[in-house]
Write an enzyme that holds these catalytic residues in place. Structure first.
Site, PDB file in Angstrom:
ATOM      1  N   ARG A   1       0.817  -1.223   0.000  1.00 21.95           N
ATOM      2  CA  ARG A   1       0.000   0.000   0.000  1.00 21.95           C
ATOM      3  C   ARG A   1       0.842   1.261   0.000  1.00 21.95           C
ATOM      4  O   ARG A   1       0.490   2.240   0.660  1.00 21.95           O
ATOM      5  CB  ARG A   1      -0.953   0.030   1.215  1.00 21.95           C
ATOM      6  CG  ARG A   1      -2.102  -0.951   1.170  1.00 21.95           C
ATOM      7  CD  ARG A   1      -3.243  -0.451   0.310  1.00 21.95           C
ATOM      8  NE  ARG A   1      -4.128  -1.549  -0.035  1.00 21.95           N
ATOM      9  CZ  ARG A   1      -5.218  -1.883   0.632  1.00 21.95           C
ATOM     10  NH1 ARG A   1      -5.597  -1.174   1.653  1.00 21.95           N
ATOM     11  NH2 ARG A   1      -5.950  -2.907   0.250  1.00 21.95           N
TER      12      ARG A   1
ATOM     13  N   ARG B   1      -4.098   6.346   0.527  1.00 25.01           N
ATOM     14  CA  ARG B   1      -4.711   7.502   1.187  1.00 25.01           C
ATOM     15  C   ARG B   1      -3.783   8.341   2.051  1.00 25.01           C
ATOM     16  O   ARG B   1      -4.093   9.474   2.379  1.00 25.01           O
ATOM     17  CB  ARG B   1      -5.892   7.035   2.044  1.00 25.01           C
ATOM     18  CG  ARG B   1      -7.120   6.750   1.228  1.00 25.01           C
ATOM     19  CD  ARG B   1      -8.081   5.878   1.995  1.00 25.01           C
ATOM     20  NE  ARG B   1      -7.455   4.601   2.291  1.00 25.01           N
ATOM     21  CZ  ARG B   1      -8.086   3.574   2.854  1.00 25.01           C
ATOM     22  NH1 ARG B   1      -9.334   3.700   3.205  1.00 25.01           N
ATOM     23  NH2 ARG B   1      -7.439   2.453   3.066  1.00 25.01           N
TER      24      ARG B   1
ATOM     25  N   ARG C   1      -8.588  11.186  -5.537  1.00 28.89           N
ATOM     26  CA  ARG C   1      -9.786  10.472  -5.074  1.00 28.89           C
ATOM     27  C   ARG C   1     -10.987  11.394  -4.875  1.00 28.89           C
ATOM     28  O   ARG C   1     -12.114  10.941  -4.784  1.00 28.89           O
ATOM     29  CB  ARG C   1      -9.473   9.695  -3.795  1.00 28.89           C
ATOM     30  CG  ARG C   1      -8.723   8.400  -4.045  1.00 28.89           C
ATOM     31  CD  ARG C   1      -9.625   7.254  -4.534  1.00 28.89           C
ATOM     32  NE  ARG C   1     -10.342   6.627  -3.435  1.00 28.89           N
ATOM     33  CZ  ARG C   1     -11.635   6.758  -3.222  1.00 28.89           C
ATOM     34  NH1 ARG C   1     -12.374   7.483  -4.014  1.00 28.89           N
ATOM     35  NH2 ARG C   1     -12.192   6.147  -2.197  1.00 28.89           N
TER      36      ARG C   1
ATOM     37  N   ASP D   1      -6.593  -3.427  -7.787  1.00 27.49           N
ATOM     38  CA  ASP D   1      -7.124  -4.034  -6.566  1.00 27.49           C
ATOM     39  C   ASP D   1      -7.285  -5.537  -6.735  1.00 27.49           C
ATOM     40  O   ASP D   1      -7.562  -6.019  -7.830  1.00 27.49           O
ATOM     41  CB  ASP D   1      -8.458  -3.414  -6.147  1.00 27.49           C
ATOM     42  CG  ASP D   1      -8.771  -3.778  -4.697  1.00 27.49           C
ATOM     43  OD1 ASP D   1      -8.230  -3.131  -3.796  1.00 27.49           O
ATOM     44  OD2 ASP D   1      -9.496  -4.774  -4.478  1.00 27.49           O
TER      45      ASP D   1
ATOM     46  N   TYR E   1     -13.780 -13.106   0.559  1.00 29.62           N
ATOM     47  CA  TYR E   1     -14.540 -11.909   0.189  1.00 29.62           C
ATOM     48  C   TYR E   1     -15.827 -12.273  -0.544  1.00 29.62           C
ATOM     49  O   TYR E   1     -16.880 -11.665  -0.337  1.00 29.62           O
ATOM     50  CB  TYR E   1     -13.692 -10.958  -0.668  1.00 29.62           C
ATOM     51  CG  TYR E   1     -12.726 -10.161   0.171  1.00 29.62           C
ATOM     52  CD1 TYR E   1     -13.178  -9.087   0.936  1.00 29.62           C
ATOM     53  CD2 TYR E   1     -11.390 -10.477   0.232  1.00 29.62           C
ATOM     54  CE1 TYR E   1     -12.309  -8.362   1.737  1.00 29.62           C
ATOM     55  CE2 TYR E   1     -10.507  -9.757   1.021  1.00 29.62           C
ATOM     56  CZ  TYR E   1     -10.974  -8.706   1.773  1.00 29.62           C
ATOM     57  OH  TYR E   1     -10.121  -8.001   2.564  1.00 29.62           O
TER      58      TYR E   1
END
Ligand code: CP3
Length: 341
Positions: A23, A27, A36, A72, A149
């Site tokens: 990552r 963010r 974003r 992703d 998931y």
């Protein structure tokens, strides 16, 4: 070309320990947050120009020795027939999670060169943009983590739905994981053909399983992926969180380098993995939120435990947290490069 990351993956000697961060784009970066404001995560993943720009942000700002494709793990869900989106503050949300064997039978094994052509375009563009500055890492999900998931419908703390499905409907489980193994193998071969120079397999939640269950329900399907991409000339990293009890099993499933979290000291983890593999890790990402002294001491401890043996790639034990100060990430990378035994 800065090849110390690839050299370490092959357990060759390096001038200093290579470092990259899971990552490393995201963010915690101002440029990413700005982008974003205008685009959703899925829009960034779908638009090669945007995905290229985000991939390069950490390469330009931090002394990292590898770039990781911005994408992703869940992108293959859509062409398989599992619609999903990201919900702000909650993570992924799958519209119709897998509940029955009939849901599994409906899943499509698709051609990634068509359905995920934009990801392959991003890879080709990145290889040009990077111009051999640092190698490019591609990635995919191991069947257990993908299945978790698909069944939970989103993040979970107990994985109770996943395990209940596994125990109650083992045939459907094996069918599901077989499909994920087939899809991921093809997708990763396509990424390698498009130009990625290393691959990381994320089995982020494999550590939720007992050793016996990992061997029965997860390992055979992960192994299919490793067998499909081994011998393609790119090193493979096999990563999971909370895998202390199953490290030898992860190594048995496959991978040139095993990615470990912070729960075990690095030298002990390496002993469990075996000297014939490299190791990636293993600083607690939360240390980046604390005092620099403690951060550098902890990083030095990781490096000391690696002991200068070839085959160590410095990384965190999991991804950079959203509220991490960029300066700390920059300083950590510098610290790793400057470190000498
Ligand atoms: O820099 C990089 O590491 C490359 C980009 C990357 C993303 N996702 C972008 C992303 C990678 C390698 C992933 C892998 C991924 N995606 C995993 C495996 C890694 C891991 O964390 O164990 C998983 C489980 C996913 C699924 C996923 N995507 C979740 C659970 C979430 C929400 C959790 C969160 O952090 O909010 C995402 C969202 C996501 N994928 C973000 C990023 C940068 C969050 C940023 C955003 O919403 O803009």
């Amino acid at each position: 070309m800065n090849d110390r990351f690839l050299r370490a993956c092959r357990r060759e000697p390096v001038d200093c320990t290579p470092v990259w961060f899971m990552r490393q784009a995201g963010r915690y970066m101002e440029d990413y947050r700005a982008l974003r404001q205008r685009y959703s995560l899925l829009q960034i993943c779908a638009e090669p120009e945007l995905a290229v720009a985000v991939t390069l942000q950490p390469v330009d700002l931090i002394e990292v020795d590898a770039a990781i494709l911005f994408s992703d793990l869940l992108l293959p869900f859509t062409p398989m027939g599992l619609d999903f989106d990201f919900v702000k503050g909650e993570g992924p949300s799958i519209a119709h999670p897998i509940r029955h064997a009939s849901d599994v039978r409906r899943l499509r094994v698709f051609d990634p060169r068509q359905a995920l052509a934009h990801v392959l375009t991003t890879i080709r563009m990145l290889r040009c943009e990077l111009a051999d500055r640092v190698p490019l890492i591609g990635f995919g999900g191991a069947p257990f983590t993908m299945a978790s998931y698909a069944i939970e419908g989103g993040p979970s703390t107990t994985y109770a739905k996943t395990k209940a499905f596994m125990y109650a409907q083992p045939e459907a489980w094996h069918d599901l994981c077989g499909r994920f193994a087939a899809v991921m193998s093809e997708y990763l071969v396509a990424q390698i053909e498009a130009g990625v120079e290393a691959v990381q397999i994320f089995d982020s939640w494999a550590g939720q399983l007992s050793r016996t269950d990992y061997r029965e329900f997860a390992l055979p399907y992960s192994r299919r992926i490793f067998e499909a991409i081994a011998g393609k000339g790119v090193p493979i990293i096999h990563f999971g969180v909370g895998t202390t009890a199953i490290l030898p099993d992860l190594a048995a499933a496959g991978g040139d380098v095993i990615g470990v979290d912070w729960r075990l000291p690095l030298d002990e983890a390496w002993e469990r993995i075996g000297a014939d593999r490299g190791i990636q890790g293993n600083l607690d990402p939360t240390l980046l939120l604390g005092q620099p002294d403690r951060l550098f001491d902890a990083a030095a401890d990781v490096l000391r435990r690696a002991g200068g043996r070839p085959g160590h790639v410095f990384n965190l034990g999991h991804g950079v947290l959203p509220n991490t100060p960029l300066e700390n990430v920059q300083a950590l990378a510098k610290h790793v490069h400057a470190w000498r035994a």
